[in-house]
Write an enzyme that holds these catalytic residues in place. Structure first.
Site, PDB file in Angstrom:
ATOM      1  CB  SER A   1      68.026  13.461  11.712  1.00 53.72           C
ATOM      2  OG  SER A   1      69.085  12.666  11.207  1.00 53.72           O
TER       3      SER A   1
ATOM      4  CE1 TYR B   1      70.090  18.385   9.624  1.00 52.21           C
ATOM      5  CE2 TYR B   1      70.302  16.091  10.303  1.00 52.21           C
ATOM      6  CZ  TYR B   1      69.556  17.105   9.732  1.00 52.21           C
ATOM      7  OH  TYR B   1      68.288  16.848   9.281  1.00 52.21           O
TER       8      TYR B   1
END
Length: 231
Positions: A136, A149
């Protein structure tokens, strides 16, 4: 000629399902796993016998043992895709307020789970096989409230880079698909309209191009392999 086999985690929805669908359409066999058994069963019903559904959580050693057995029974693997991810609290929270038990779950899913999958699956990879760990942009950008995250994906990126250096005979990549219209992305922005994000199946061709071109082991983004882009 035997069909190639892929092992894909998080295969019941979003990018994992879109990738599984694309591979099955191209003659692959897919061992797919995900936490939500009903959704995985629905994927299996759609994709047919080429999709081997094994519901469970990648953080569970007993479940990973089942995946390992299925992979051995399938013969050599051509591809491993660690797509299963855990976002963490929704709405997202700042690190100063982040529940540590939640952070542990994020790391167990996003870092330790993929490594455990790779540890049992590497010996089953065919010569020239590929490993893709889904990353990501939160791994490299300091977005407020994305610390849990994002840091887990940064750790996964580093694990991927080291695995690539340790196994130069294989193709090992971190792949950032970018923002997509998925349930997890919606959970990161509860109440917001994310309809401007692309559907996962629009991103799959970029990963397929990465796998076809097999560049050096590194971290790549979907934009690096967008259809129509000249390499």
């Amino acid at each position: 000629m035997a069909r190639p086999t892929a092992l894909i985690t998080g295969a019941s929805a979003g990018f994992g399902l879109a990738l599984s669908r694309a591979l099955v359409q191209r003659g692959w066999r897919v061992i797919g796993t995900a936490r939500r058994g009903e959704r995985l069963a629905s994927a299996s019903e759609e994709l047919g016998t080429a999709f081997i559904a094994i519901p469970g959580d990648v953080t569970d050693p007993a479940h990973r043992a089942l995946l390992a057995e299925a992979a051995r029974n399938a013969g050599q693997l051509a591809l491993i895709v660690n797509n299963a991810s855990r976002l963490g609290p929704s709405p997202l929270v700042r690190l100063a307020d982040y529940p540590l038990d939640e952070l542990e779950l994020v790391y167990r899913t996003n870092v330790l789970g993929p490594l455990a999958i790779v540890q049992f699956a590497l010996p089953l990879l065919a010569p020239g096989g590929s490993v893709v760990n889904i990353s990501s942009d939160a791994a490299i950008e300091p977005y407020p409230e994305w610390g849990g995250y994002g840091s887990s994906k940064a750790a996964l990126d580093q694990l991927t880079a080291i695995l690539g250096a340790e196994h130069p005979e294989l193709s090992i990549y971190a792949f950032d698909p970018g923002d997509m219209r998925t349930e997890m992305h919606q959970a990161a922005f509860p109440g917001d309209d994310i309809s401007d994000r692309p559907e996962p199946d629009m991103v799959v061709p970029a990963l397929l191009r990465l796998l076809a071109e097999k560049p050096k082991n590194a971290r790549y983004a979907a934009t690096d392999f967008a259809v129509g882009r000249v390499s």
